[in-house]
Design a protein around this motif. Structure first.
Motif, PDB file in Angstrom:
ATOM      1  N   SER A   1       0.865  -1.296  -0.070  1.00 45.25           N
ATOM      2  CA  SER A   1      -0.145   0.058   0.094  1.00 45.25           C
ATOM      3  C   SER A   1       0.930   1.147  -0.001  1.00 45.25           C
ATOM      4  CB  SER A   1      -0.794   0.037   1.205  1.00 45.25           C
ATOM      5  OG  SER A   1      -1.693   1.157   1.323  1.00 45.25           O
ATOM      6  N   ALA A   2       0.530   2.134  -0.875  1.00 47.23           N
ATOM      7  CA  ALA A   2       1.301   3.417  -0.981  1.00 47.23           C
ATOM      8  C   ALA A   2       0.520   4.617  -1.348  1.00 47.23           C
ATOM      9  CB  ALA A   2       2.585   3.371  -2.022  1.00 47.23           C
ATOM     10  N   VAL A   3       0.426   5.543  -0.706  1.00 46.41           N
ATOM     11  CA  VAL A   3      -0.184   6.949  -0.957  1.00 46.41           C
ATOM     12  C   VAL A   3      -1.633   6.652  -1.580  1.00 46.41           C
ATOM     13  CG1 VAL A   3       1.898   8.385  -1.025  1.00 46.41           C
ATOM     14  CG2 VAL A   3       1.190   7.194  -3.308  1.00 46.41           C
ATOM     15  N   GLY A   4      -2.266   5.835  -0.853  1.00 48.75           N
ATOM     16  CA  GLY A   4      -3.789   5.764  -1.325  1.00 48.75           C
ATOM     17  C   GLY A   4      -3.845   4.513  -2.746  1.00 48.75           C
ATOM     18  N   TRP A   5      -2.984   3.798  -2.843  1.00 47.37           N
ATOM     19  CA  TRP A   5      -2.956   2.897  -3.924  1.00 47.37           C
ATOM     20  C   TRP A   5      -2.548   1.471  -3.496  1.00 47.37           C
ATOM     21  CZ3 TRP A   5      -4.276   4.099  -9.001  1.00 47.37           C
ATOM     22  CH2 TRP A   5      -4.352   5.262  -9.265  1.00 47.37           C
TER      23      TRP A   5
END
Length: 178
Positions: free
Chosen positions: A144-148
């Motif tokens: 998971s990264a910056v809302g993705w």
């Protein structure tokens, strides 16, 4: 005594002229962006009439068991696939990937080597180079990264925006958007 005064004046003038340069040696450094002083809420008078509760949009949550990849100071997360053939940059608004795609469209007479999908599902093919990015190499698992959400597998990598559910699947052989 007058000779000393003339000599001292001449030395002072030389020192002033030597200090006047059009350039400065060194590396420029930028300061922090944004306000430099803290912001405090302003007190508001209370009212006696009832208010209706407001709902705020929920922050996307990482899927269970996903490894969280924190963004750098720029707000971006940089990744590369386990094979090293695909490199991507992610921020809250979009994911852009660079790879030697085998079936990409032509852009200005050159085969596109980059694809970008926004959180709203807009897709754009580009010709470019991400440069020397500090990429984290992914293993075959969920991140998971910056809302993705990033699902990395040996078949390719799937990027899904946690809020809008738009995204893309990227492999050397194909790119599918949704």
């Amino acid at each position: 005594m007058d000779g000393r005064l003339v000599l001292a004046s001449a030395l002072a003038a030389c020192a002033l002229v030597a200090g006047c340069q059009s350039g400065t040696d060194g590396t420029p450094v930028t300061g922090p962006s944004g306000p430099t002083e803290p912001s405090f809420p302003t007190a508001r008078p209370t009212t006696s009439r009832p208010t209706t509760p407001t709902t705020t949009p929920s922050t996307p949550k990482a899927p269970p068991a996903a490894q969280v990849l924190p963004p750098g100071d720029s707000g971006y997360v940089f990744i590369q696939t386990k094979s090293g053939q695909t490199r991507c940059q992610l921020n809250e608004e979009a994911v852009g990937c660079e790879a030697p795609f085998t079936n990409s469209p032509m852009q200005d007479g050159v085969r596109a080597n980059g694809v970008n999908v926004s959180a709203d599902g807009s897709v754009r093919w580009i010709v470019g180079n991400l440069g020397d990015i500090p990429a984290v190499t992914l293993d075959y698992r969920t991140y998971s990264a910056v809302g993705w959400t990033i699902d990395a597998s040996s078949d390719g990598t799937r990027f899904t925006n946690q809020r809008t559910k738009h995204g893309m699947f990227v492999s050397i052989e194909k790119v599918e958007t949704f």
